[in-house]
Design a protein around this motif. Structure first.
Motif, mmCIF file in Angstrom:
data_model
loop_
_atom_site.group_PDB
_atom_site.id
_atom_site.type_symbol
_atom_site.label_atom_id
_atom_site.label_comp_id
_atom_site.label_asym_id
_atom_site.label_seq_id
_atom_site.Cartn_x
_atom_site.Cartn_y
_atom_site.Cartn_z
ATOM 1 N N ALA A 69 0.838 -1.210 0.000
ATOM 2 C CA ALA A 69 0.000 0.000 0.000
ATOM 3 C C ALA A 69 0.867 1.252 0.000
ATOM 4 O O ALA A 69 0.559 2.230 -0.707
ATOM 5 N N ASP A 70 1.958 1.252 0.753
ATOM 6 C CA ASP A 70 2.870 2.404 0.768
ATOM 7 C C ASP A 70 3.483 2.626 -0.615
ATOM 8 O O ASP A 70 3.589 3.767 -1.078
ATOM 9 N N GLN A 71 3.867 1.556 -1.269
ATOM 10 C CA GLN A 71 4.463 1.674 -2.605
ATOM 11 C C GLN A 71 3.439 2.228 -3.600
ATOM 12 O O GLN A 71 3.760 3.105 -4.411
ATOM 13 N N ARG A 72 2.216 1.729 -3.534
ATOM 14 C CA ARG A 72 1.166 2.235 -4.426
ATOM 15 C C ARG A 72 0.878 3.702 -4.156
ATOM 16 O O ARG A 72 0.684 4.495 -5.084
ATOM 17 N N LEU A 73 0.875 4.086 -2.886
ATOM 18 C CA LEU A 73 0.619 5.489 -2.529
ATOM 19 C C LEU A 73 1.727 6.392 -3.067
ATOM 20 O O LEU A 73 1.453 7.461 -3.615
ATOM 21 N N ARG A 74 2.976 5.969 -2.935
ATOM 22 C CA ARG A 74 4.085 6.767 -3.466
ATOM 23 C C ARG A 74 3.960 6.928 -4.978
ATOM 24 O O ARG A 74 4.177 8.021 -5.525
ATOM 25 N N GLU A 78 3.449 10.472 -6.962
ATOM 26 C CA GLU A 78 4.326 10.903 -8.048
ATOM 27 C C GLU A 78 3.507 11.256 -9.298
ATOM 28 O O GLU A 78 3.774 12.275 -9.949
ATOM 29 N N ARG A 79 2.534 10.435 -9.635
ATOM 30 C CA ARG A 79 1.673 10.715 -10.797
ATOM 31 C C ARG A 79 0.901 12.004 -10.606
ATOM 32 O O ARG A 79 0.781 12.827 -11.531
ATOM 33 N N ASP A 82 3.249 14.889 -11.081
ATOM 34 C CA ASP A 82 3.518 15.089 -12.504
ATOM 35 C C ASP A 82 2.334 15.769 -13.196
ATOM 36 O O ASP A 82 2.517 16.673 -14.016
ATOM 37 N N LEU A 83 1.117 15.351 -12.853
ATOM 38 C CA LEU A 83 -0.074 15.966 -13.442
ATOM 39 C C LEU A 83 -0.204 17.429 -13.015
ATOM 40 O O LEU A 83 -0.550 18.297 -13.837
ATOM 41 N N GLU A 84 0.074 17.720 -11.762
ATOM 42 C CA GLU A 84 0.000 19.102 -11.285
ATOM 43 C C GLU A 84 1.034 19.971 -11.997
ATOM 44 O O GLU A 84 0.754 21.113 -12.363
ATOM 45 N N LYS A 85 2.229 19.453 -12.195
ATOM 46 C CA LYS A 85 3.264 20.193 -12.916
ATOM 47 C C LYS A 85 2.836 20.451 -14.355
ATOM 48 O O LYS A 85 3.047 21.530 -14.895
ATOM 49 N N ALA A 86 2.242 19.445 -14.982
ATOM 50 C CA ALA A 86 1.805 19.590 -16.376
ATOM 51 C C ALA A 86 0.706 20.641 -16.477
ATOM 52 O O ALA A 86 0.647 21.393 -17.453
ATOM 53 N N LEU A 87 -0.144 20.738 -15.500
ATOM 54 C CA LEU A 87 -1.242 21.712 -15.534
ATOM 55 C C LEU A 87 -0.755 23.135 -15.250
ATOM 56 O O LEU A 87 -1.305 24.093 -15.784
#
Length: 94
Positions: A69-74, A78-79, A82-87
């Motif tokens: 669950a921790d790995q999925r959350l990280r 990250e995604r 990345d989406l916030e940066k793209a916006l």
């Protein structure tokens, strides 16, 4: 002469009876000690070995699930980053 073998037969019978009595006494003492030990262990509220093994297995599975669950959350964070940066980054197209 016939008195002598009878004496030994009687002595062997007494010894056999004593041996049987001692064996019975030993078994009775063993049962009493075992009962007392079981009572003491029950009063200490100890866990049996098989219950401990089950608890360890459950803890290992929970730890593994938590790591997944921790790995999925990280990865999701990250995604999202990345989406916030793209916006927020101005597009050079146009």
């Amino acid at each position: 002469m016939s008195d002598r073998p009878r004496f030994f037969d009687d002595l062997a019978g007494v010894a056999g009876g004593a041996f049987s009595a001692l064996t019975g006494l030993r078994e009775e003492l063993h049962a009493m000690v075992r009962t007392r030990i079981d009572e003491v262990l029950a009063s200490l509220d100890l866990v049996r070995r098989d219950e401990l093994d089950v608890a360890r297995e459950l803890a290992a599975r929970a730890r593994s699930a938590q790591e997944d669950a921790d790995q999925r959350l990280r990865a999701m964070e990250e995604r999202l980053s990345d989406l916030e940066k793209a916006l927020t980054t101005p597009s050079t197209e146009g």
